[in-house]
Design a protein around this motif. Sequence first.
Motif, PDB file in Angstrom:
ATOM      1  N   UNK A 264       0.839  -1.199   0.000  1.00  0.00           N
ATOM      2  CA  UNK A 264       0.000   0.000   0.000  1.00  0.00           C
ATOM      3  C   UNK A 264       0.873   1.247   0.000  1.00  0.00           C
ATOM      4  N   UNK A 265       0.288   2.365  -0.366  1.00  0.00           N
ATOM      5  CA  UNK A 265       1.025   3.612  -0.484  1.00  0.00           C
ATOM      6  C   UNK A 265       0.860   4.541   0.695  1.00  0.00           C
ATOM      7  N   UNK A 266       0.642   3.983   1.896  1.00  0.00           N
ATOM      8  CA  UNK A 266       0.389   4.817   3.069  1.00  0.00           C
ATOM      9  C   UNK A 266       1.446   4.610   4.151  1.00  0.00           C
ATOM     10  N   UNK A 267       2.683   4.346   3.742  1.00  0.00           N
ATOM     11  CA  UNK A 267       3.744   4.163   4.721  1.00  0.00           C
ATOM     12  C   UNK A 267       3.941   5.442   5.515  1.00  0.00           C
ATOM     13  N   UNK A 268       4.086   5.310   6.825  1.00  0.00           N
ATOM     14  CA  UNK A 268       4.288   6.454   7.677  1.00  0.00           C
ATOM     15  C   UNK A 268       3.007   7.120   8.129  1.00  0.00           C
ATOM     16  N   UNK A 269       1.851   6.545   7.754  1.00  0.00           N
ATOM     17  CA  UNK A 269       0.581   7.108   8.177  1.00  0.00           C
ATOM     18  C   UNK A 269      -0.450   5.999   8.273  1.00  0.00           C
ATOM     19  N   UNK A 270      -1.542   6.280   8.950  1.00  0.00           N
ATOM     20  CA  UNK A 270      -2.598   5.300   9.119  1.00  0.00           C
ATOM     21  C   UNK A 270      -3.366   5.140   7.808  1.00  0.00           C
ATOM     22  N   UNK A 271      -3.640   3.906   7.434  1.00  0.00           N
ATOM     23  CA  UNK A 271      -4.370   3.647   6.202  1.00  0.00           C
ATOM     24  C   UNK A 271      -5.806   4.160   6.326  1.00  0.00           C
ATOM     25  N   UNK A 272      -6.281   4.958   5.356  1.00  0.00           N
ATOM     26  CA  UNK A 272      -7.660   5.453   5.430  1.00  0.00           C
ATOM     27  C   UNK A 272      -8.670   4.315   5.295  1.00  0.00           C
ATOM     28  N   UNK A 273      -9.878   4.572   5.793  1.00  0.00           N
ATOM     29  CA  UNK A 273     -10.891   3.526   5.804  1.00  0.00           C
ATOM     30  C   UNK A 273     -11.215   3.026   4.403  1.00  0.00           C
ATOM     31  N   UNK A 274     -11.233   3.918   3.407  1.00  0.00           N
ATOM     32  CA  UNK A 274     -11.562   3.510   2.042  1.00  0.00           C
ATOM     33  C   UNK A 274     -10.594   2.435   1.550  1.00  0.00           C
ATOM     34  N   UNK A 275      -9.312   2.597   1.885  1.00  0.00           N
ATOM     35  CA  UNK A 275      -8.319   1.603   1.471  1.00  0.00           C
ATOM     36  C   UNK A 275      -8.372   0.364   2.350  1.00  0.00           C
ATOM     37  N   UNK A 276      -8.692   0.550   3.635  1.00  0.00           N
ATOM     38  CA  UNK A 276      -8.711  -0.576   4.556  1.00  0.00           C
ATOM     39  C   UNK A 276      -9.789  -1.588   4.179  1.00  0.00           C
ATOM     40  N   UNK A 277     -10.973  -1.092   3.757  1.00  0.00           N
ATOM     41  CA  UNK A 277     -12.042  -2.033   3.413  1.00  0.00           C
ATOM     42  C   UNK A 277     -11.702  -2.794   2.130  1.00  0.00           C
ATOM     43  N   UNK A 278     -10.966  -2.149   1.209  1.00  0.00           N
ATOM     44  CA  UNK A 278     -10.549  -2.855  -0.009  1.00  0.00           C
ATOM     45  C   UNK A 278      -9.466  -3.871   0.330  1.00  0.00           C
ATOM     46  N   UNK A 279      -8.564  -3.518   1.244  1.00  0.00           N
ATOM     47  CA  UNK A 279      -7.554  -4.483   1.700  1.00  0.00           C
ATOM     48  C   UNK A 279      -8.234  -5.708   2.312  1.00  0.00           C
TER      49      UNK A 279
END
Length: 288
Positions: A264-279
């Motif tokens: 994922x492209x969110x290194x150094x920050x919390x993954x947003x919910x939109x990406x988390x549900x797809x993960x």
Amino acid sequence: MSDLIRSLRLFVRLNEEGSFSALGRRQNLSHTTIARAIADLESYFGVRLFQRTTRRQALTADGERLLEHAVAILDQVGMAETDLAGAVAARGLVRLGVTTALGLHYAQRLADLRAQHPELTVEMFFADWRDAADDGGLDLWLAVGPEGTAGAELLGLLPRMLVASPGYLEARGAPGNVADLAAHECITYGYAARPEPWPVDGEELRVSGFLRASSSEAVLRATRGGLGIAMLPRIQVEEDLARGLLVEVLPGCTIPPIEVLVAHGFRGMRMPMRARVVMDFLVVGFPG
């Protein structure tokens, strides 16, 4: 999102990517946009963040101090977003890079994801081999093989098998053992100057044939058309096997599965919910 938070996120990612050009490709942003964000931060805090030379750029002492604060701030912002979102469905666009076989597998199941999160939008970018992350700005992407993207996690294993059409086997005969593959038309796919060997029964076989393609779907269709023998993921050929369009070749042989990683492209920050549900969708929906 405030300009300050956006600039801090670009600052953290710039440090991770190592250069303006690399970050620009990843985020699909211009050099000017990134430079303006860094300049705004330097003006806001009254410090210089990067020491730049013709060959490299490195954080200054002040830059290192801000980086520590920025990561903590962005983590807290992510926690607030998650906390305040509560049970609200995910919203916004998720850009997802997939390989052909798995992408088609997941595409057939997107209706379930949409039913659960109707305010979500998904863009799928298809790329075989190991280049699924080549398109900049992806939120999530799949990588193939143990040497995939740094920081990627194992998603699962995809079994592979050798297949051919009944017409090809009738005309050329079925191989009786692994050594017989050298005398057959073998359809391969990849981008390297030389195709990767087929790992069968502990051997690395150098096979050849009329076609080598950069798409596993093209290899599948050529195999279905009677061009030769191919090694493909089981999920990609199951339907054709059931319909009799393809036949498994050397069913007793051992072929190691494909390691599929997700990054994922969110290194150094919390993954947003939109990406988390797809993960979560990728994990739950992985074959088998």
